[in-house]
Design a protein around this motif. Structure first.
Motif, PDB file in Angstrom:
ATOM      1  N   ARG A 191      37.323  67.012  53.262  1.00 34.22           N
ATOM      2  CA  ARG A 191      38.476  66.858  54.157  1.00 34.22           C
ATOM      3  C   ARG A 191      38.069  66.099  55.407  1.00 34.22           C
ATOM      4  O   ARG A 191      37.113  66.464  56.086  1.00 34.22           O
TER       5      ARG A 191
ATOM      6  N   LEU B 260      43.671  60.429  46.026  1.00 33.44           N
ATOM      7  CA  LEU B 260      43.417  61.169  47.268  1.00 33.44           C
ATOM      8  C   LEU B 260      44.693  61.893  47.687  1.00 33.44           C
ATOM      9  O   LEU B 260      45.744  61.709  47.065  1.00 33.44           O
ATOM     10  N   ARG B 261      44.551  62.739  48.694  1.00 33.82           N
ATOM     11  CA  ARG B 261      45.770  63.384  49.188  1.00 33.82           C
ATOM     12  C   ARG B 261      45.669  63.595  50.694  1.00 33.82           C
ATOM     13  O   ARG B 261      44.603  63.481  51.295  1.00 33.82           O
ATOM     14  N   PHE B 262      46.842  63.873  51.261  1.00 33.03           N
ATOM     15  CA  PHE B 262      46.902  64.264  52.655  1.00 33.03           C
ATOM     16  C   PHE B 262      47.269  65.743  52.697  1.00 33.03           C
ATOM     17  O   PHE B 262      47.830  66.275  51.744  1.00 33.03           O
TER      18      PHE B 262
ATOM     19  N   GLU C 261      42.287  64.217  52.234  1.00 39.28           N
ATOM     20  CA  GLU C 261      41.353  64.910  51.354  1.00 39.28           C
ATOM     21  C   GLU C 261      40.934  64.015  50.194  1.00 39.28           C
ATOM     22  O   GLU C 261      41.786  63.477  49.472  1.00 39.28           O
TER      23      GLU C 261
END
Ligand code: SRM
Ligand code: SRM
Ligand code: SRM
Ligand code: SRM
Ligand code: SF4
Ligand code: SF4
Ligand code: SF4
Ligand code: SF4
Ligand code: SF4
Ligand code: SF4
Ligand code: SF4
Ligand code: SF4
Lengths: 361, 404, 404, 361
Positions: free
Chosen positions: A58, A85-87, A94
């Motif tokens: 993160r 990926l992610r938020f 992340e």
């Protein structure tokens, strides 16, 4: 561009399907996670029933991102995460890895880009915030600059899990509270302190007077004729500067460079863990707007974090800790002044009085 | 190339003495981001200039927003005009688009790049990832660019989010995608709700905004209870699953189970005798604390579902509200149907009785929960209240009930 | 002897089929009491008759009271008239006198008999020992008997209590007379207050009633926090006195100290390691629980005094209120002076701003505690609130403070 | 009589001095008590620093007492206590003895008189109550009869300390709540359920219309002209039968034999021990007025006591116990029905909603 416009016009397609951008390891183990471990601040490992392991790194983000930086994220995702990926709900990024060996290289690249890794468990995470002077007409302060100033000071608590429990900070630039600061461990809230400056000239043209009058929670606005034209007047003693009149009527701006400023609130939370969700409570009614670095705000927040860190027990969120030690001691420990403004006088005020003989000395 | 957004490649960088100070320090800088966009984009550059003025004068230089949008949609765009447009012509008009994020904010690098490309062509090159409702925010463009941006976005698989008196973009926690505690499929529910309410999302027709948020367990990682009109929070009905051996390991590793786990249990229903952990599940309030503290040893039960809560909002007008329980438990596989049916009845009631700019929570406060329940045809249950009333001011409806 | 109250010795006992049922069972019967009085007193007999009618018809047969009293006093008597006076002439007028009880309701047999004798001569022979404000209640007489009763009472050392918009008879717990926990002399303070406010007690001149109650410790055995406008509750400032040996004896005798004592401590500040009890006095909220549970081992500290709280009342009109903290600590020997000074300022404010039938608690609710504090000239301290405000609707007084 | 009237008229003498009727042992040890023990239900022993011991025998009382009974108390005080006795804040009688040998004989005499001894510690004590049909115009029920009926059923819990903690019951015959039932473990409250029957004939003569209108908490009363005369009308849907209009105006009686009745409330407390003082909460909105024995009320109260006794932990007051097990389970265990009436809809209603995901199943 031209290609796009000749295509058929699509509407109401909704967002991409919820599975569309999930990495394969997630699709394989969807709903089958067994438990998780923390490998380091900002680095989580989720273990599936299947035995597969998913690593999360993160990284902090200013939220206000240029496409240049987004492309850089995309590159990192390609290099380390099979392109996915992610938020997070607090605007961190992340990176999801399958190979633990790639964690360190990724962290190095992030470090090189000046992007801190952390925000997990008992760390301070990113500050939820709002538009401020970057994009909003209502703002009593800037949001992004405050966040940057505060996070610079607290960065070590983002990269280290060194607090008694999670600590969530939020910033909202006006009482509309788009940053939903009302349930944060520490909330920084932009406030006006002057009644609206009524623009009698334009008011009749741009606002409906009855709607405007109805908008005021305290009934401070009443109809008035000014220079022969229908307008309104504000009973100043009844105005508490909420700005709702301005939301419904542009002719009621409240901004006032000298009197606008910040208030600080603490002890709210959202999770149901242990105690119930609760609102943040006022601890500093007003601090001046001192861009670009808001030293008074940074100092106050740092003070709160330091005292909390030194005094609270493991697992105690800010509000739970204060609940145990009592507000008098919180004010003592922080040195903040308790004033008449701290005592509620809105609708349910009476319920906030100390209705017991429980007193600490 | 000078594109439609009028990026002319001008070289004048505005002086940003104050903002420059915000490039120092360990936390990534939004100023650096704006400058980075400003390298290639004039409106980003003018934004920098106007922001510096705001920093000098300690006030916003945006005018009260105006209504702008795309064909057939009533929302999704926040109109914004500068009051120093003469000084900074490229932000004279500087609207933002709210774009529905993918559930739980998962992207492929490809999708992300596609959005960047579109925004490079049509906007400032600046974004918020994400807005605090959950949308992807494309920050700053002109009216004429709205429709082209929209069309490119939809062809890339993205649609606009909500604004105004409409359903707002629902959001959810990462849930089953990466969390062992998800008691229902938050991402699927969030997606299904968003798809179900496309019309209500894009064409504002309510008294005010309406927000949905879905969290997979009571940790509530999307703050649904504080920030959504309709919150879905996962929970379970049966017993917490215990692996006593793993409990022992936590103890061995130094966790003071009696004091820090049992002692913090709000249900006062745990006991650790040094060898086994006993939970009186009947009294457990499903707070998650013990599970959070010992994720390897404890897990939610197997009979999963969610609590439905209603009414949260920020303070304006009548004071902030937290959501409160409307349905104490809905099994995971019945959630979507239950919600669809329920939400329709809620909206009908709101439509009939809500006044302008009255959130559903405020309406319930005004008419009272009993009247609201009558209105939507839901039976009262004690789970809806922290405690029954303590004042004796009861509106008895003797007619209705007969007299006993 | 037929005395002034017209007791003629009539022999007709009313039929009391329903009331008779209330002479059965183990708890002492009020019906037996009325019958006992009725043996010698006609108004008691007629009361029995009227009450039987009420039991049959399920309604009160008293008319809305009228103003009656004794010379120079505005209160102390509750006027009462029957609406079936034709049927029961001896209760056609049936007023009660409220008589100041001795502090903590101590009597000598002689004093008690003296009151009985007076009431035998002038009233129904029925009493309430005591009314729920604390007065001795002499139940039922006629207007012409009020003054003679009053005169005999005063000569016996008793005075009337309060009614109407006046100070009501203060009351107090047994305190130092028989309780080891009394942190101030409740009986003396109660007496001193009663003497100080004789005029305010007997001559109603307030917007509404005003009640004082004094409890020697936070157990609050006179329910002051719930039932008085001005509550004085004893407490201490220093450390709880511990006798570790006696603590050990409680443990040996089977008390589960960790679970039942420490586990119930609201300050979460106790620890029992099997040998010694540790109290983190800084966090102790002075709730009394541990002391209650182990009276031989624990005692309040030595620096004694009281908390002053304000504003309790029953629900009419705006909902019931509990008192809330006004002064967190006043040393025991400063209580009387502090109260006198404080109460005067409170009454002045009430006098100026209170509306008709507005208790002090309701006035504070209406104008807000900050304005009340300003009005009485008291500085705000955090002990006054359970928590600071959670809504941002602050009336900043920028003029006053200068603008920084 | 005649002697009294010729004496000088005394006023404002106040009550007897606070020390006047204290027995010598109390005077000797005033403020010097060290601790206390319970010898038996209703029998306490207070030990002074001096070593002296004071024995208290607490006896139940109907509160409504004839002078005959008072004289009997006086006799007992003379025989056993050197002529001194006291009443308690819950209307019990306390005999204060120096000689422990005299405790049993006193108890025997009390038993012979039909007076129970008890009410201490974890027993049910006497029921605080009000005038009812015995002396009040407002009463929606009788108080003394209710108390007698309920105490008959609970007498064993007065004479035995067999409950988890103290259990305080109160009765008030109308919403004025002279019995201060609002903070009781169990409260029995008389309620009206019909709007005032306006007596238009007398109203203008006996009441001031503006005061009357102002008296209504819900604004249900408005001015009206009835048969040419000024009077008021009541908007029935807005009336919740509080009776405040009747308090200020005799022409607004609410009594209605069939619709008046009782409501039951639980979980309030006054002491600061452990939890803060708190209000009682509604559990049964209405039970019929069934004199002379109110079987429905007795049954409901007995049920509550039985369930509490069976389920609560040591030291848990009624409200503390329910706090732990939750209201849903309370309703399950007692079998009482939860209705719309249980949900608050007065001023602070919103704060009573269940604002967390804390749910028990
Ligand atoms: C990634 C994210 C969800 C998402 O879909 O984006 C997330 C993920 C996890 N949360 Fe969360 N939470 C996330 C926002 C939240 C929020 C919302 C917020 O902060 O606005 C909350 C409520 C905060 C509050 O109460 O004010 C939240 C309250 C929790 C809690 C309860 C903590 C507590 O004691 O009150 C846990 C349990 C724990 O940490 O022990 C938890 C635990 C977790 C776990 C351990 C769940 C799991 O098994 O994977 C996840 C990683 C742990 C971590 O970050 O320490 N998560 N979590 C969010 C990360 C935000 C960030 O970037 O920092
Ligand atoms: C962009 C965003 C802040 C951000 O930087 O993230 C935002 C921005 C604005 N909000 Fe908000 N709100 C945003 C999330 C929220 C939230 C948080 C949430 O949704 O979780 C709240 C509090 C929760 C709630 O809904 O109560 C919020 C409560 C408000 C309110 C007060 C509403 C109320 O009922 O109390 C207003 C005032 C209004 O509606 O007139 C408001 C109004 C506004 C307006 C439209 C101001 C206006 O009247 O024109 C702001 C436009 C700023 C701009 O120029 O873009 N905004 N607003 C958030 C939306 C981004 C997104 O779609 O993802
Ligand atoms: C006698 C007594 C009840 C009893 O049986 O013990 C009593 C009896 C009456 N009370 Fe009371 N109150 C009595 C203690 C209380 C208490 C309890 C207390 O003082 O601890 C309360 C609740 C606490 C409080 O003060 O809020 C109480 C709250 C009321 C109220 C509501 C006041 C309010 O502000 O909410 C009224 C209505 C009114 O004042 O008009 C009221 C009015 C009345 C009247 C005068 C009814 C009337 O309007 O004429 C009753 C006269 C009955 C009668 O015929 O004698 N009585 N009244 C109590 C006084 C005896 C004494 O002096 O010792
Ligand atoms: C005699 C009396 C004071 C007076 O001046 O008349 C009194 C006397 C004592 N009280 Fe009390 N209390 C008396 C009314 C009260 C009240 C007021 C009421 O009931 O209306 C309360 C508040 C009740 C409430 O919270 O609703 C009260 C709450 C307590 C408590 C706290 C109990 C708790 O756990 O909440 C204690 C401590 C204990 O019992 O452990 C206590 C303890 C005591 C002790 C042990 C104090 C002592 O050391 O002498 C006394 C005898 C014990 C007993 O009765 O069990 N006393 N006590 C009152 C007797 C009333 C009666 O006849 O039953
Ligand atoms: S909090 Fe206020 S100023 Fe900030 S974005 Fe929201 S509406 Fe605008
Ligand atoms: S700022 Fe708020 S309180 Fe002041 S006039 Fe406007 S709406 Fe009313
Ligand atoms: S809300 Fe629960 S299920 Fe969702 S991410 Fe947070 S901890 Fe996991
Ligand atoms: S989930 Fe919470 S309430 Fe349930 S046993 Fe665990 S700590 Fe206790
Ligand atoms: S209030 Fe305290 S001091 Fe007074 S009798 Fe009760 S326990 Fe004793
Ligand atoms: S008095 Fe109460 S708060 Fe203080 S230590 Fe004892 S139990 Fe804890
Ligand atoms: S509670 Fe009501 S009916 Fe009973 S005595 Fe008080 S005022 Fe009269
Ligand atoms: S009974 Fe109460 S609510 Fe009804 S009219 Fe009278 S004052 Fe109003």
């Amino acid at each position: 561009m031209s290609t796009a416009t000749v295509q058929s016009r699509l509407t109401d397609i909704g967002p991409p399907s919820y599975q569309k951008y999930l990495p394969p390891i997630v699709l394989r183990n969807y709903g089958q996670w067994r438990h998780h471990e923390t490998l380091a601040p900002g680095v989580l490992c989720h273990i599936a029933e299947s035995g597969e392991r998913l690593y999360t790194v993160r990284a902090g983000s200013p939220r206000l991102l240029s496409i240049q930086t987004l492309r850089r994220y995309a590159d990192l995702a390609d290099r380390y995460c099979g392109g996915s990926l992610r938020f997070t709900s607090r605007n961190n990024v992340e990176f999801l890895l399958e190979d633990p060996a790639r964690i360190e290289p990724l962290k190095k690249e992030l470090a090189a880009l000046g992007i801190p890794v952390g925000g997990t468990n008992n760390a301070i995470s990113n500050i939820v915030h709002t538009q401020g002077w970057v994009h909003c007409h209502s703002a009593a302060t800037d949001a992004s600059g405050l966040v940057k100033s505060v996070m610079d000071a607290l960065n070590d608590h983002f990269t280290h899990e060194d607090l008694p429990a999670k600590l969530r900070i939020a910033v909202a630039c006006c009482l509309n509270m788009c940053g939903a600061v009302h349930c944060s461990d520490i909330a920084i809230l932009g406030v006006h302190r002057r009644p609206p400056q009524i623009q009698h000239e334009v008011l009749p043209k741009v606002c409906e007077v009855p709607t405007l009058i109805a908008s005021c929670p305290t009934g401070a606005i009443r109809a008035a004729t000014v220079e022969g034209k229908p307008s309104v007047e504000v009973i100043e003693e009844q105005c508490m500067y909420c700005g709702n009149c301005f939301s419904v009527c542009p002719a009621m701006p409240l901004s006032d460079a000298e009197h606008d400023g910040l208030s600080i609130w603490v002890g709210g939370k959202v999770s149901n863990a242990r105690s119930k969700p609760s609102f943040s409570k006022l601890v500093i009614p007003w601090l001046p707007n001192h861009p670009p670095r808001w030293p008074e705000v940074v100092e106050a927040v740092t003070k709160i974090v330091d005292v909390y860190r030194g005094e609270a027990r493991r697992y105690e969120r800010m509000g739970e800790w204060i609940d145990r030690i009592g507000w008098p001691r919180f004010f003592q420990l922080t040195g903040f002044e308790f004033t008449r403004y701290h005592i509620d006088d809105f609708k349910h005020a009476g319920l906030s009085y100390a209705r017991s003989a429980h007193v600490r000395y | 190339m000078a594109d439609n957004n009028g990026n002319s490649g001008s070289n004048e960088k505005p002086a940003t003495k104050l903002l420059d100070e915000l490039e120092e320090g360990p936390w990534p800088s939004f100023v650096t981001e704006i400058k980075s966009a400003a390298e290639a984009n004039d409106s980003a550059r003018d934004l920098l200039g106007q922001l510096e003025v705001s920093y000098e004068e300690k006030k916003s230089h945006w005018k009260h927003g105006g209504l702008v949008g795309v064909l057939g949609y009533g929302g999704g765009v926040i109109g914004r005009y500068s009051d120093v447009g003469d000084q900074f012509p490229k932000v004279a008009h500087f609207h933002t688009l709210r774009v529905n994020q993918p559930a739980a904010w998962f992207y492929s690098s490809e999708a992300l790049r596609k959005v960047c490309d579109i925004w490079e062509r049509h906007g400032s090159g600046l974004t918020n990832m994400h807005g605090s409702t959950g949308d992807m925010i494309l920050l700053g463009t002109t009216t004429d660019q709205l429709e082209p941006t929209f069309q490119e976005l939809t062809h890339a698989g993205f649609d606009l989010g909500g604004s105004g008196s409409a359903v707002r973009t629902p959001s959810c926690c990462v849930g089953m995608a990466r969390c062992e505690w998800a008691c229902f499929d938050t991402m699927k529910l969030c997606y299904d709700l968003t798809m179900t309410y496309q019309d209500e999302l894009h064409r504002p027709a309510f008294p005010y905004k309406f927000k949905f948020k879905c969290s997979g367990c009571p940790n509530d990682c999307v703050a649904s209870i504080a920030r959504s009109d309709l919150a879905v929070i996962g929970t379970w009905k049966d017993d917490i699953q215990i692996d006593q051996e793993e409990v022992g390991k936590y103890a061995a590793a130094g966790l003071n189970i009696q004091r820090d786990v049992c002692g913090n249990c709000p249900g006062k229903c745990m006991d650790w005798d040094g060898r086994a952990l006993h939970i009186e599940n009947r009294d457990c309030v499903r707070c998650m604390h013990c599970i959070n503290a010992m994720p390897k040893a404890l897990r939610p039960g197997k009979e999963k579902g969610a609590v439905i809560l209603i009414g949260a909002k920020a303070p304006i007008v009548q004071g902030a509200l937290l959501s409160s329980v409307l349905i104490p438990f809905v099994p995971a596989d019945e959630l979507l149907d239950t919600l669809k049916e329920l939400v329709q009845r809620i909206w009908d009631f709101w439509d009939e009785y809500g006044t302008n700019r009255e959130r559903i929570g405020e309406l319930i406060q005004r008419v009272g929960l009993p009247a609201f329940l009558d209105g939507i045809g839901l039976d009262p249950v004690p789970e809806m209240v922290a405690a029954p009333r303590d004042n004796p001011y009861i509106y008895f409806q003797t007619e209705k009930e007969g007299d006993q």
